[in-house]
Design a protein around this motif. Structure first.
Motif, PDB file in Angstrom:
ATOM      1  N   VAL A   1       4.598   0.523   1.619  1.00 18.03           N
ATOM      2  CA  VAL A   1       5.320  -1.154   2.577  1.00 18.03           C
ATOM      3  C   VAL A   1       4.137  -1.779   1.945  1.00 18.03           C
ATOM      4  O   VAL A   1       3.175  -1.853   1.400  1.00 18.03           O
ATOM      5  CB  VAL A   1       5.044   0.085   3.770  1.00 18.03           C
ATOM      6  N   ALA A   2       5.194  -2.874   2.770  1.00 19.42           N
ATOM      7  CA  ALA A   2       3.899  -3.910   2.628  1.00 19.42           C
ATOM      8  C   ALA A   2       2.881  -4.049   3.739  1.00 19.42           C
ATOM      9  O   ALA A   2       3.111  -3.257   4.522  1.00 19.42           O
ATOM     10  CB  ALA A   2       5.493  -5.184   2.677  1.00 19.42           C
ATOM     11  N   SER A   3       1.551  -4.619   3.323  1.00 14.63           N
ATOM     12  CA  SER A   3       0.507  -4.767   4.223  1.00 14.63           C
ATOM     13  C   SER A   3       0.604  -6.523   5.504  1.00 14.63           C
ATOM     14  O   SER A   3      -0.572  -6.034   6.156  1.00 14.63           O
ATOM     15  CB  SER A   3      -0.240  -4.067   3.381  1.00 14.63           C
ATOM     16  N   PRO A  19      10.563   3.069  -1.866  1.00 15.11           N
ATOM     17  CA  PRO A  19      10.991   4.571  -0.481  1.00 15.11           C
ATOM     18  C   PRO A  19       9.821   6.108  -1.348  1.00 15.11           C
ATOM     19  O   PRO A  19       9.316   7.044  -1.298  1.00 15.11           O
ATOM     20  CB  PRO A  19      11.798   5.273  -0.477  1.00 15.11           C
ATOM     21  N   SER A  20       9.557   6.408  -2.950  1.00 13.71           N
ATOM     22  CA  SER A  20       9.027   6.899  -3.251  1.00 13.71           C
ATOM     23  C   SER A  20       8.489   6.654  -4.789  1.00 13.71           C
ATOM     24  O   SER A  20       9.736   6.623  -5.887  1.00 13.71           O
ATOM     25  CB  SER A  20      10.369   8.257  -3.787  1.00 13.71           C
ATOM     26  N   VAL A  21       6.854   6.289  -4.282  1.00  5.68           N
ATOM     27  CA  VAL A  21       6.501   5.645  -5.752  1.00  5.68           C
ATOM     28  C   VAL A  21       5.961   6.841  -7.147  1.00  5.68           C
ATOM     29  O   VAL A  21       5.913   8.008  -6.550  1.00  5.68           O
ATOM     30  CB  VAL A  21       5.371   4.950  -5.476  1.00  5.68           C
ATOM     31  N   ALA A  22       6.469   6.543  -8.218  1.00  6.48           N
ATOM     32  CA  ALA A  22       6.315   7.136  -9.235  1.00  6.48           C
ATOM     33  C   ALA A  22       6.507   8.765  -8.818  1.00  6.48           C
ATOM     34  O   ALA A  22       5.726   9.316  -9.410  1.00  6.48           O
ATOM     35  CB  ALA A  22       4.790   6.800  -9.588  1.00  6.48           C
ATOM     36  N   GLY A  23       7.696   8.779  -8.150  1.00  5.17           N
ATOM     37  CA  GLY A  23       8.141  10.391  -8.148  1.00  5.17           C
ATOM     38  C   GLY A  23       7.152  11.037  -6.503  1.00  5.17           C
ATOM     39  O   GLY A  23       7.556  12.396  -7.570  1.00  5.17           O
ATOM     40  N   ARG A  50       0.928  -1.129   0.246  1.00  2.88           N
ATOM     41  CA  ARG A  50       0.338   0.469   0.098  1.00  2.88           C
ATOM     42  C   ARG A  50       0.953   1.085  -0.276  1.00  2.88           C
ATOM     43  O   ARG A  50       1.909   1.040   0.746  1.00  2.88           O
ATOM     44  CB  ARG A  50      -0.915  -0.085   1.501  1.00  2.88           C
ATOM     45  N   SER A  51       0.552   1.723  -0.360  1.00  2.00           N
ATOM     46  CA  SER A  51       0.952   3.742  -0.118  1.00  2.00           C
ATOM     47  C   SER A  51       1.059   3.888   1.300  1.00  2.00           C
ATOM     48  O   SER A  51      -0.706   3.926   1.436  1.00  2.00           O
ATOM     49  CB  SER A  51       0.078   4.362  -1.683  1.00  2.00           C
ATOM     50  N   GLU A  52       1.624   4.563   1.365  1.00  2.00           N
ATOM     51  CA  GLU A  52       1.559   5.048   3.159  1.00  2.00           C
ATOM     52  C   GLU A  52       0.440   5.934   3.266  1.00  2.00           C
ATOM     53  O   GLU A  52      -0.008   5.965   4.288  1.00  2.00           O
ATOM     54  CB  GLU A  52       3.291   5.480   4.103  1.00  2.00           C
ATOM     55  N   VAL A  53       0.629   7.001   2.466  1.00  2.00           N
ATOM     56  CA  VAL A  53      -0.740   7.603   2.981  1.00  2.00           C
ATOM     57  C   VAL A  53      -1.227   7.803   1.066  1.00  2.00           C
ATOM     58  O   VAL A  53      -1.177   6.975   0.306  1.00  2.00           O
ATOM     59  CB  VAL A  53       0.012   9.120   2.867  1.00  2.00           C
ATOM     60  N   PRO A  54      -2.527   8.521   0.601  1.00  2.00           N
ATOM     61  CA  PRO A  54      -2.939   8.892  -0.811  1.00  2.00           C
ATOM     62  C   PRO A  54      -1.974   9.741  -1.304  1.00  2.00           C
ATOM     63  O   PRO A  54      -1.383  10.626  -1.379  1.00  2.00           O
ATOM     64  CB  PRO A  54      -4.247   9.435  -0.105  1.00  2.00           C
ATOM     65  N   ILE A  55      -2.249   8.609  -3.070  1.00  2.00           N
ATOM     66  CA  ILE A  55      -1.072   9.409  -3.955  1.00  2.00           C
ATOM     67  C   ILE A  55      -1.984  10.146  -4.679  1.00  2.00           C
ATOM     68  O   ILE A  55      -3.083   9.977  -4.874  1.00  2.00           O
ATOM     69  CB  ILE A  55      -0.502   8.535  -4.463  1.00  2.00           C
ATOM     70  N   PRO A  56      -1.614  11.452  -5.522  1.00  2.00           N
ATOM     71  CA  PRO A  56      -2.702  12.327  -6.473  1.00  2.00           C
ATOM     72  C   PRO A  56      -2.876  10.606  -6.942  1.00  2.00           C
ATOM     73  O   PRO A  56      -2.045   9.762  -8.051  1.00  2.00           O
ATOM     74  CB  PRO A  56      -1.195  12.971  -7.011  1.00  2.00           C
ATOM     75  N   LYS A  57      -4.149  10.867  -7.926  1.00  2.00           N
ATOM     76  CA  LYS A  57      -4.641   9.855  -8.397  1.00  2.00           C
ATOM     77  C   LYS A  57      -4.367   9.889  -9.695  1.00  2.00           C
ATOM     78  O   LYS A  57      -3.998   8.687 -10.487  1.00  2.00           O
ATOM     79  CB  LYS A  57      -6.146  10.748  -8.879  1.00  2.00           C
ATOM     80  N   ASP A  58      -3.692  11.098 -10.031  1.00  2.00           N
ATOM     81  CA  ASP A  58      -3.313  10.265 -11.846  1.00  2.00           C
ATOM     82  C   ASP A  58      -1.936  10.319 -11.683  1.00  2.00           C
ATOM     83  O   ASP A  58      -1.191   9.947 -12.885  1.00  2.00           O
ATOM     84  CB  ASP A  58      -3.169  12.693 -12.599  1.00  2.00           C
ATOM     85  N   ARG A  59      -1.277   9.806 -10.528  1.00  2.00           N
ATOM     86  CA  ARG A  59       0.140   9.457 -10.577  1.00  2.00           C
ATOM     87  C   ARG A  59      -0.417   7.490 -10.351  1.00  2.00           C
ATOM     88  O   ARG A  59       0.368   6.591 -10.621  1.00  2.00           O
ATOM     89  CB  ARG A  59       0.650   9.843  -9.388  1.00  2.00           C
ATOM     90  N   ILE A  60      -1.536   7.221 -10.254  1.00  2.00           N
ATOM     91  CA  ILE A  60      -2.099   6.084  -9.829  1.00  2.00           C
ATOM     92  C   ILE A  60      -0.800   4.763 -10.855  1.00  2.00           C
ATOM     93  O   ILE A  60      -0.612   3.677 -10.864  1.00  2.00           O
ATOM     94  CB  ILE A  60      -2.763   5.786  -9.850  1.00  2.00           C
ATOM     95  N   PRO A  61      -1.595   5.078 -12.779  1.00  6.39           N
ATOM     96  CA  PRO A  61      -0.824   4.366 -12.821  1.00  6.39           C
ATOM     97  C   PRO A  61       0.275   3.787 -13.762  1.00  6.39           C
ATOM     98  O   PRO A  61       1.298   3.213 -12.890  1.00  6.39           O
ATOM     99  CB  PRO A  61      -1.252   4.746 -14.602  1.00  6.39           C
ATOM    100  N   ALA A  62       0.919   4.691 -12.733  1.00  5.71           N
ATOM    101  CA  ALA A  62       2.647   4.875 -13.016  1.00  5.71           C
ATOM    102  C   ALA A  62       2.631   4.276 -12.222  1.00  5.71           C
ATOM    103  O   ALA A  62       4.191   3.546 -11.753  1.00  5.71           O
ATOM    104  CB  ALA A  62       3.634   6.402 -13.258  1.00  5.71           C
TER     105      ALA A  62
END
Lengths: 129, 421
Positions: free
Chosen positions: A116-118, A106-110, A72-84
């Motif tokens: 992190v593993a859930s 450590p930093s997904v899709a910039g 999972r991403s630790e916190v929500p990420i911008p919606k438009d970065r999800i595909p990347a």
């Protein structure tokens, strides 16, 4: 410049209650109504300016008790970065054992946000797995 | 033969069972959890999406993380995994078996049933057509994708707008598969609005309300389905039939509480929920036999399941330790206007004390504007709650306050109704 308020309907997803929110937008101004709590205001503002979602998927694991581990991403990420983010995670292969909350990227899709593993996943002896 | 002894035996190690065992041990009883799977957590382990724990922890956890919070708190509790309970005899004597443990006899003073539920299958909804590969429940696909790392198709159609189906729509899109649409027979959503927004709307997956699958096509592998619009009495209209190409059909058409053990004990059952009749301590009509979670009725949220699990576990401990009081006639909670189910079925006034009690209510028909949940006793409204809306897919938790509890009559009825204001 337009002086017309643009109105949008947003369903709050902060909790299972799912309040229907009315959002009025004019340039930088955002007005929210229909919320049952303050989280609704925050959600609606973010949803019309910078929508974000927690991204969850699985990544491959070698020698684990299962072939994949959920992440999972630790916190929500911008919606438009999800595909990347999903493409990046598809290329990740971990080696068991995996610990819960172990950093996978450590930093997904910039985004600067960690994935992190859930769950933890034990290693199995070669030949068993 | 191996022998085990416990004050409280908990059958099932999912969210209900884990909470029951913790609460029983906290109340001073020895607790034993019997789980048929190799690991604890139940269905939470394949629910890798977020949304768990909002009520209890105030944060958005995934299923495995939520399970881990409970599994990490099992100190002092014994657990048997890969062990299946084959029979429960009054008294209580349990017969369990598994490849690792062989045959185990368990003596317990109280039992908590926490077996959860299973998915309704194609057989249960009787779709005509051939029997090709590629037709499965949404939960089976969820297990394959999230735990076995196997994508069971490329182009999916989903029948039913239950939560698991919607969650799988997003999951499959994110795995690069195509989802042609979600077809729901009823004119309204079966699952949570939140899942509609995040799993269908966000992903551009269309929801077709009032539509159903009327035929399955394909010889060895599914090639497609026929979809029809349904009329007001939910009958398909043949003239509206259209083909949908798909190699996999997921069924998200309801969950059935798993009550084989319960029935064998002669427990009174509720034909509407498919689970046992329970009182506010989650005790069934057999003294010392408690039940909690999806084995009683299908809940929307794991947080709610944990809460009833705790109630059952604490009460099972009291029973085992001999502190349960003799009970007067219970109040019968009775579904009224537009209420499909209202639980617990029985309220034992003497055990309610001064704590408000929570009723879990499911409506029959959706009301999309302000409405009222009314509780009446002896023909008089003793408490009312205003609701912004009421939907069959979203269980309503209504608190019965102290004043209303004082107005209840032993042996009387508490009628629950949900109607426009």
């Amino acid at each position: 410049m337009s002086t017309q308020w643009e109105s949008r309907q947003v369903i709050c997803t902060s909790c299972p209650r799912g309040c229907p929110l009315q959002v009025a937008i004019l340039a930088d101004a955002v007005r929210v109504s229909g919320q049952a709590c303050r989280r609704g205001v925050r959600y609606a503002r973010e949803e019309v300016t910078n929508p974000r979602r927690i991204v969850t998927t699985t990544v491959r694991v070698r020698h684990g008790s299962l072939p994949v581990v959920p992440v999972r991403s630790e916190v929500p990420i911008p919606k438009d970065r999800i595909p990347a983010a999903l493409v990046e995670l598809r290329g990740v292969v971990l080696s068991a054992p995996v610990e819960e909350h172990q950093v996978v990227l450590p930093s997904v899709a910039g985004t600067g946000i960690a994935v992190v593993a859930s769950r933890s996943l034990p290693r199995v002896a070669i030949g068993e797995g | 033969m191996r022998e085990e002894r416990a004050d409280v035996a908990v059958i099932g190690g999912g969210p209900a069972g884990l909470a029951a065992a913790r609460a029983a041990a906290d109340a001073g009883a020895s607790a034993l959890v019997i789980e048929r799977n190799a690991e604890l957590g139940g269905v939470l382990m394949q629910c890798i999406h977020p949304g768990f724990g909002l009520k209890r922890y105030g944060e958005e956890l995934t299923g495995p993380e939520y399970a881990s919070r409970w599994i990490g708190r099992l100190d002092g509790i014994r657990v048997l995994t890969e062990t299946m309970v084959a029979a429960v005899e009054p008294g209580f004597r349990l017969l369990a078996t598994g490849a690792k443990v062989g045959v185990v006899r368990i003596s317990a003073r109280s039992v908590v049933l926490a077996m959860g539920c299973r998915e309704r299958t194609r057989g249960a909804i009787a779709i005509p057509g051939r029997r090709p590969a590629g037709v499965m429940t949404a939960g089976t696909a969820q297990r394959l994708v999230n735990m076995d790392g196997y994508l069971p198709g490329r182009r999916f159609a989903i029948l039913g707008s239950g939560d698991i189906g919607m969650i799988m729509a997003r999951r499959l899109v994110w795995e690069g598969a195509e989802v042609t649409g979600v077809y729901e027979l009823l004119p309204y959503l079966s699952g949570l609005r939140r899942n509609y927004v995040q799993c269908l709307e966000d992903q551009g997956v269309a929801l077709h309300l009032g539509h159903t699958v009327t035929e399955i096509h394909g010889r060895r592998r599914l090639t497609g389905v026929t979809v029809c619009r349904a009329d007001e009495s939910l009958c398909p209209i043949p003239a509206t039939a259209f083909p949908v190409a798909a190699d996999t059909l997921l069924l998200s058409v309801g969950l059935i509480p798993e009550n084989e053990l319960t029935r064998a004990l002669g427990v009174e059952m509720d034909a509407v929920t498919g689970g046992p009749v329970v009182d506010n301590l989650m005790e069934t009509t057999v003294p010392g036999l408690f039940a909690a979670g999806n084995v009683v009725q299908v809940h929307d949220l794991a947080d709610d399941v944990s809460a009833v699990g705790e109630v059952a576990g604490a009460a099972a401990a009291s029973h085992a330790l001999g502190v349960t009081s003799v009970s007067a006639e219970p109040v019968l909670v009775t579904p009224g206007e537009n209420v499909r189910s209202a639980l617990p079925h029985h309220l034992r006034i003497e055990s309610l004390g001064s704590e408000p009690v929570e009723l879990l209510v499911r409506v029959r028909r959706p009301l999309e504007s302000a409405c009222q949940l009314r509780l009446s006793s002896g023909g008089e409204v003793i408490e009312a709650h205003r609701l912004d809306y009421a939907r069959p897919g979203e269980m309503i938790a209504a608190r019965l306050g102290r004043k209303a509890i004082a107005a209840l009559e032993p042996g009387g009825r508490l009628v629950v109704e949900v109607a426009p204001e």
